[in-house]
Design an enzyme around this catalytic site. Structure first.
Site, PDB file in Angstrom:
ATOM      1  N   ASP A  94      89.252  43.938  62.482  1.00 15.19           N
ATOM      2  CA  ASP A  94      89.440  44.518  63.030  1.00 15.19           C
ATOM      3  C   ASP A  94      88.603  45.945  63.189  1.00 15.19           C
ATOM      4  OD1 ASP A  94      91.654  46.490  64.750  1.00 15.19           O
ATOM      5  OD2 ASP A  94      91.172  48.367  63.236  1.00 15.19           O
ATOM      6  N   GLU A 147      86.261  42.093  66.590  1.00 19.25           N
ATOM      7  CA  GLU A 147      86.013  42.655  67.740  1.00 19.25           C
ATOM      8  C   GLU A 147      85.601  43.681  67.338  1.00 19.25           C
ATOM      9  OE1 GLU A 147      89.760  46.375  69.082  1.00 19.25           O
ATOM     10  OE2 GLU A 147      89.404  46.774  66.468  1.00 19.25           O
TER      11      GLU A 147
END
Ligand code: GLC
Length: 557
Positions: A204, A248
């Protein structure tokens, strides 16, 4: 040397499927999806052709950001099941040849995490330095990530008497990765889950994880933040030979290359191709394939191990932040004109079938295109049956509604009262009555069966995951004709983003009349003439996958 074994780099032509256990299938009837429900549906995923499952955060959490606010990195949220239930689901997946990765959310914790509770309680807490504190807020780095909820990246904490850094919501304080103890702990977290059977992580918010904003002690700043990412990748490699980091990183191309570790390819294994995704929407809005083609051609060359993850929908807002203001306005006008369909001024909170007015030709064309792009496709649960959104749900929750299994109560997701579900189920044309797995499994012409065909063909065409990519010349702006070649295999894909039928002249310079183009999604072969030319007929929003078949080719049928 020719590389004939694709097995080791399994991610190069995986089919990734992202789901949230909470919204997939509720087996015990309490209204919340669970690991036992997921285990029951692994066969469904295997039939669809999924080879890698990406689990969204399943850790204990106050759930103020669908689990991206974690209170125990080593735990399993009791509402979803136990560690035992998770391991059963992983084991079942592995048995069906499906690998499992999970979100690694270590840029921040929840403010309810015991580390943060301790940190804020006293400057002498051993955890104080696990977070980033300042007496005065630093100059903002830019607009906050969630501008509808936050005005600053810094929050004053009464208890601590200082400000702490939070790049996302204020209830998600950022961890301080300049503290070596924190870095060790992050490695332990990864080691724990790898040991338990995961094949890697979707990491993330990687750029935020690496940044050292707010850390004033120059000596402690990471001298080369990318060294840290390299260390993490090395750690995964040592602990699990072929584990991956899917990052990401929604940044410009040259920065993305850095996050891959440049031509060494020793940082993130894969990155989502946010730029091609956004240009694809622009191309669809304009019915002009050129923005997408340019974005694909603009990808930097990567190391053999590195890979792009392609997608057209994820669990967040469909971000259009890399488009210009006027390009974004075009996409908004085409696919989400009402302000209620937009979020954060930069994205859409709709799913594809609704954006395309439910037009089956266009929906299939988009997924045919997705699976034919060079890279590894990532599906978001429900895409395979054409689920719509529910705009009555708040913000990004509009696309996080429960999976629609049947036309029955709660779409077959749960037997609980509707008020106990994690979110409202879509109504109208996209309700479970019209869109559900059970009906589509029985219908050979359904979107679900079309998607299963795409995953099959994608897996049969390793040149899509591994090969070189070229855009073929042809006269129509609305058409994308591209070719991927790897080893001695070559596939041509032709997509018409426009509503008018087109007859597309193609010329393959290295071919002659001994070669035919063999359709892969339907019956048919198109002969080439002596100069390697042929005309490819496409319906409005039509698509063809054509294998370049040479005489004597084995494995082509
Ligand atoms: C990532 C996730 C998003 C989450 C945020 C904070 O961007 O995709 O859903 O809100 O990180 O963890």
């Amino acid at each position: 040397m020719k590389i004939t074994d694709t097995g080791d780099l399994w991610w190069k032509n995986a089919v990734v499927y992202c789901l949230d256990v909470e919204t997939f299938l509720d087996w015990d009837g309490d209204g919340c999806g669970d690991f036992t429900g997921l285990a029951q549906r692994i066969d469904y995923l295997a039939e669809l052709g999924v080879t890698c499952l990406w689990l969204r955060p399943f850790y204990p959490s106050p759930d103020r950001d669908v689990g991206y606010d974690i209170t125990d990195f080593y735990g399993v949220d009791g509402r979803l099941g136990s560690h035992g239930d998770l391991v059963e689901a992983i084991r079942t997946a592995r048995d069906r040849g499906i690998r499992v990765i999970a979100d690694l959310v270590v840029n921040h914790t929840s403010d309810k995490h015991p580390w943060f509770r301790s940190a804020r309680s006293s400057p002498n807490s051993p955890y104080r330095d696990w977070y980033v504190w300042r007496d005065e807020p630093e100059k903002e780095a830019g607009a906050p990530v969630f501008p509808d909820q936050e005005t600053s990246d810094w929050q004053y904490d009464e208890k601590a008497g200082q400000y702490y850094l939070h790049r996302f919501y204020r209830h998600q304080p950022d961890l301080n990765v300049t503290n070596p103890v924190v870095r060790d702990e992050i490695a332990k977290v990864m080691g724990f889950w790898l040991q338990l059977g995961l094949d890697g992580f979707r990491v993330d918010a990687v750029p935020f994880l690496l940044e050292t904003m707010g850390v004033t002690d120059g000596a402690r700043k990471l001298p080369h933040p990318h060294d840290y990412l390299r260390e993490l990748r090395g750690f995964v490699g040592r602990r699990s030979g072929d584990g991956i980091l899917l990052g990401e990183v929604n940044l410009a191309r040259d920065q993305q290359l850095e996050f891959f570790g440049g031509s060494d390819g020793d940082e993130l294994t894969m990155q989502f191709d946010f730029i091609s995704m956004q240009k694809l929407y622009l191309s669809m809005a304009r019915q002009d394939a050129r923005p997408l083609a340019e974005a694909l051609l603009d990808r930097p060359p990567l190391a053999l191990e590195s890979q792009w993850a392609t997608f057209v929908r994820n669990h967040d807002e469909l971000t259009l932040d890399k488009l210009t203001d006027s390009e974004r306005a075009e996409v908004f006008a085409a696919f989400g004109p009402d302000p209620s369909m937009q979020v954060y001024g930069r994205g859409l909170r709709r799913r594809i079938p609704a954006m395309l007015g439910g037009d089956p030709r266009r929906i299939r064309m988009v997924y045919s295109l997705l699976f034919s792009l060079p890279g590894t496709p990532v599906l978001f649960y429900g895409e395979e049956i054409g689920m719509g959104e529910n705009l009555a749900a708040e913000g990004r929750y509009a696309v996080r509604t429960p999976m629609q299994w049947t036309s029955g109560k709660n779409g077959g997701f749960s037997s609980a009262a509707p008020s106990r579900l994690p979110g409202p189920i879509p109504d109208g044309g996209f309700s479970p009555e019209h869109v559900n797995v059970q009906d589509q499994r029985r219908d050979p012409g359904s979107l679900l069966n079309f998607m299963a065909l795409l995953t099959k063909r994608y897996r049969e065409c390793p040149e899509l995951g591994w090969g070189s990519f070229e855009v073929l010349d042809q006269p129509y702006a609305e058409v994308l004709a591209h070719r991927c070649t790897w080893d001695d295999g070559s596939l041509v894909a032709v997509h018409n983003l426009g509503s008018e039928p087109r007859t597309v002249p193609l010329k393959l310079d290295d071919c002659d009349e001994s070669v035919v183009l063999a359709d892969q999604l339907c019956d048919g072969t198109t002969p080439l003439d002596g100069s390697g030319s042929a005309e490819i007929v496409l319906d409005g929003y039509g698509y063809r996958w054509l294998r370049v078949a040479r005489p004597g080719d084995r494995g082509v049928w």
